[in-house]
Design a protein around this motif. Structure first.
Motif, PDB file in Angstrom:
ATOM      1  N   MET A   1       0.799  -1.229   0.113  1.00 18.04           N
ATOM      2  CA  MET A   1      -0.097  -0.003  -0.177  1.00 18.04           C
ATOM      3  C   MET A   1       0.921   1.297  -0.183  1.00 18.04           C
ATOM      4  SD  MET A   1      -2.932   0.592   0.155  1.00 18.04           S
ATOM      5  CE  MET A   1      -4.526   1.259   0.836  1.00 18.04           C
ATOM      6  N   GLY A   2       1.836   1.215   0.637  1.00 22.03           N
ATOM      7  CA  GLY A   2       2.879   2.340   0.698  1.00 22.03           C
ATOM      8  C   GLY A   2       3.595   2.750  -0.696  1.00 22.03           C
ATOM      9  N   GLU A   3       3.482   1.791  -1.443  1.00 21.21           N
ATOM     10  CA  GLU A   3       4.051   1.967  -2.945  1.00 21.21           C
ATOM     11  C   GLU A   3       2.929   2.735  -3.661  1.00 21.21           C
ATOM     12  OE1 GLU A   3       3.621  -1.472  -2.383  1.00 21.21           O
ATOM     13  OE2 GLU A   3       5.601  -1.753  -0.828  1.00 21.21           O
ATOM     14  N   LEU A   4       1.980   2.624  -3.440  1.00 15.94           N
ATOM     15  CA  LEU A   4       1.020   3.225  -4.200  1.00 15.94           C
ATOM     16  C   LEU A   4       0.796   4.649  -4.061  1.00 15.94           C
ATOM     17  CD1 LEU A   4      -2.006   0.788  -3.976  1.00 15.94           C
ATOM     18  CD2 LEU A   4      -0.477   0.885  -5.752  1.00 15.94           C
ATOM     19  N   ILE A   5       1.294   5.363  -2.797  1.00 18.19           N
ATOM     20  CA  ILE A   5       1.302   6.608  -2.592  1.00 18.19           C
ATOM     21  C   ILE A   5       2.138   7.398  -3.630  1.00 18.19           C
ATOM     22  CG2 ILE A   5       1.736   8.542  -0.889  1.00 18.19           C
ATOM     23  CD1 ILE A   5       1.172   6.383   1.116  1.00 18.19           C
ATOM     24  N   PRO A   6       3.342   7.221  -3.902  1.00 12.86           N
ATOM     25  CA  PRO A   6       4.112   7.850  -4.839  1.00 12.86           C
ATOM     26  C   PRO A   6       3.456   7.929  -6.385  1.00 12.86           C
ATOM     27  CG  PRO A   6       5.580   6.565  -3.726  1.00 12.86           C
ATOM     28  CD  PRO A   6       4.345   6.303  -3.309  1.00 12.86           C
ATOM     29  N   ILE A   7       3.015   6.823  -6.552  1.00 10.57           N
ATOM     30  CA  ILE A   7       2.196   6.417  -7.928  1.00 10.57           C
ATOM     31  C   ILE A   7       1.316   7.435  -8.090  1.00 10.57           C
ATOM     32  CG2 ILE A   7       1.094   4.629  -9.331  1.00 10.57           C
ATOM     33  CD1 ILE A   7       2.838   2.637  -8.335  1.00 10.57           C
ATOM     34  N   VAL A   8       0.315   7.331  -6.993  1.00 11.10           N
ATOM     35  CA  VAL A   8      -0.999   8.318  -6.917  1.00 11.10           C
ATOM     36  C   VAL A   8      -0.460   9.881  -7.204  1.00 11.10           C
ATOM     37  CG1 VAL A   8      -2.850   9.024  -5.757  1.00 11.10           C
ATOM     38  CG2 VAL A   8      -2.386   6.453  -6.001  1.00 11.10           C
ATOM     39  N   ALA A   9       0.522  10.140  -6.174  1.00 14.32           N
ATOM     40  CA  ALA A   9       1.321  11.413  -6.431  1.00 14.32           C
ATOM     41  C   ALA A   9       1.633  11.856  -7.892  1.00 14.32           C
ATOM     42  CB  ALA A   9       2.405  11.674  -5.295  1.00 14.32           C
ATOM     43  N   LEU A  10       2.302  10.857  -8.502  1.00 15.61           N
ATOM     44  CA  LEU A  10       2.848  11.331  -9.989  1.00 15.61           C
ATOM     45  C   LEU A  10       1.387  11.495 -10.900  1.00 15.61           C
ATOM     46  CD1 LEU A  10       5.805   9.116 -10.118  1.00 15.61           C
ATOM     47  CD2 LEU A  10       5.722  11.589  -9.794  1.00 15.61           C
ATOM     48  N   MET A  11       0.387  10.581 -10.396  1.00 19.64           N
ATOM     49  CA  MET A  11      -0.759  10.508 -11.554  1.00 19.64           C
ATOM     50  C   MET A  11      -1.627  11.855 -11.380  1.00 19.64           C
ATOM     51  SD  MET A  11      -0.751   7.467 -13.346  1.00 19.64           S
ATOM     52  CE  MET A  11      -2.267   7.303 -13.687  1.00 19.64           C
ATOM     53  N   ILE A  12      -1.564  12.095 -10.389  1.00 23.21           N
ATOM     54  CA  ILE A  12      -2.372  13.609 -10.397  1.00 23.21           C
ATOM     55  C   ILE A  12      -2.027  14.799 -11.232  1.00 23.21           C
ATOM     56  CG2 ILE A  12      -3.268  15.410  -8.580  1.00 23.21           C
ATOM     57  CD1 ILE A  12      -3.278  13.398  -6.390  1.00 23.21           C
ATOM     58  N   PRO A  13      -1.038  15.049 -11.379  1.00 22.57           N
ATOM     59  CA  PRO A  13      -0.494  16.054 -12.453  1.00 22.57           C
ATOM     60  C   PRO A  13      -0.781  15.387 -13.964  1.00 22.57           C
ATOM     61  CG  PRO A  13       1.307  15.943 -11.001  1.00 22.57           C
ATOM     62  CD  PRO A  13       0.246  14.876 -10.574  1.00 22.57           C
ATOM     63  N   ILE A  14      -0.637  14.255 -14.065  1.00 23.96           N
ATOM     64  CA  ILE A  14      -0.704  13.608 -15.503  1.00 23.96           C
ATOM     65  C   ILE A  14      -2.246  13.797 -15.804  1.00 23.96           C
ATOM     66  CG2 ILE A  14      -0.791  11.735 -16.917  1.00 23.96           C
ATOM     67  CD1 ILE A  14       1.726  10.720 -15.347  1.00 23.96           C
ATOM     68  N   VAL A  15      -3.225  13.420 -14.758  1.00 23.91           N
ATOM     69  CA  VAL A  15      -4.576  13.640 -15.193  1.00 23.91           C
ATOM     70  C   VAL A  15      -4.986  14.991 -15.346  1.00 23.91           C
ATOM     71  CG1 VAL A  15      -6.745  13.144 -13.900  1.00 23.91           C
ATOM     72  CG2 VAL A  15      -5.109  11.338 -13.859  1.00 23.91           C
ATOM     73  N   ALA A  16      -4.520  15.906 -14.554  1.00 26.53           N
ATOM     74  CA  ALA A  16      -4.879  17.208 -14.749  1.00 26.53           C
ATOM     75  C   ALA A  16      -4.427  17.633 -16.032  1.00 26.53           C
ATOM     76  CB  ALA A  16      -3.857  17.945 -13.771  1.00 26.53           C
ATOM     77  N   ILE A  17      -3.304  17.356 -16.503  1.00 32.21           N
ATOM     78  CA  ILE A  17      -2.926  17.676 -17.944  1.00 32.21           C
ATOM     79  C   ILE A  17      -3.826  17.246 -18.949  1.00 32.21           C
ATOM     80  CG2 ILE A  17      -0.920  17.421 -19.571  1.00 32.21           C
ATOM     81  CD1 ILE A  17       1.063  17.764 -17.150  1.00 32.21           C
ATOM     82  N   TRP A  18      -4.078  16.018 -18.669  1.00 34.95           N
ATOM     83  CA  TRP A  18      -4.760  14.925 -19.900  1.00 34.95           C
ATOM     84  C   TRP A  18      -6.457  15.889 -19.649  1.00 34.95           C
ATOM     85  CZ3 TRP A  18      -9.532  12.301 -18.866  1.00 34.95           C
ATOM     86  CH2 TRP A  18     -10.011  11.626 -19.906  1.00 34.95           C
ATOM     87  N   ALA A  19      -6.990  16.157 -18.876  1.00 33.88           N
ATOM     88  CA  ALA A  19      -8.120  16.740 -18.661  1.00 33.88           C
ATOM     89  C   ALA A  19      -8.138  18.467 -19.274  1.00 33.88           C
ATOM     90  CB  ALA A  19      -8.411  16.998 -17.087  1.00 33.88           C
ATOM     91  N   LYS A  20      -6.929  19.050 -19.103  1.00 37.52           N
ATOM     92  CA  LYS A  20      -6.825  20.269 -19.694  1.00 37.52           C
ATOM     93  C   LYS A  20      -7.007  20.062 -21.173  1.00 37.52           C
ATOM     94  CE  LYS A  20      -4.749  23.482 -17.336  1.00 37.52           C
ATOM     95  NZ  LYS A  20      -3.706  24.248 -16.660  1.00 37.52           N
ATOM     96  N   HIS A  21      -6.269  19.089 -21.906  1.00 36.29           N
ATOM     97  CA  HIS A  21      -6.103  18.794 -23.238  1.00 36.29           C
ATOM     98  C   HIS A  21      -7.598  18.559 -23.645  1.00 36.29           C
ATOM     99  CE1 HIS A  21      -4.269  17.664 -26.845  1.00 36.29           C
ATOM    100  NE2 HIS A  21      -4.860  16.485 -26.777  1.00 36.29           N
ATOM    101  N   GLN A  22      -8.282  17.280 -22.846  1.00 30.28           N
ATOM    102  CA  GLN A  22      -9.611  17.255 -23.416  1.00 30.28           C
ATOM    103  C   GLN A  22     -10.476  18.484 -23.472  1.00 30.28           C
ATOM    104  OE1 GLN A  22     -10.526  14.387 -24.584  1.00 30.28           O
ATOM    105  NE2 GLN A  22      -8.273  13.512 -24.528  1.00 30.28           N
TER     106      GLN A  22
END
Length: 99
Positions: A1-22
């Motif tokens: 579970m501890g390994e998922l925290i950095p992955i989620v932290a990196l996914m938030i900006p990617i999702v934000a960029i993708w949403a802005k592009h859409q």
């Protein structure tokens, strides 16, 4: 579970960029659709105005010379009947000689 925290932290900006592009893509689609609709409306408006002009001319012809046109049509029908009766008879022969 501890390994998922950095992955989620990196996914938030990617999702934000993708949403802005859409969102930008959606805005461009709306703008292009609006332009195309405006062009079609202008074309239809032009065509409608041409048709209205034609209808005005036809109304003027019918109301100004309505009875005269009917008389001319009947005269043409009468002329065609006369031409059909005389069709096929040689000039040197009369109708009585053929019968």
């Amino acid at each position: 579970m501890g390994e998922l925290i950095p992955i989620v932290a990196l996914m938030i900006p990617i999702v934000a960029i993708w949403a802005k592009h859409q969102q930008k893509i959606a805005e461009m689609n709306v703008n292009s659709t609006a332009e195309a609709t405006a062009e079609k409306a202008a074309q239809y408006s032009s065509r409608v105005s041409e048709l209205e002009d034609r209808v005005r001319v036809l109304e003027r012809i019918v109301t100004d010379r309505g009875y005269d046109i009917a008389t001319q049509i009947e005269a043409l029908r009468d002329q065609r009947r006369v031409d059909e009766q005389d069709a096929g008879v040689p000039l040197s022969m009369s109708r009585r000689e053929n019968v």
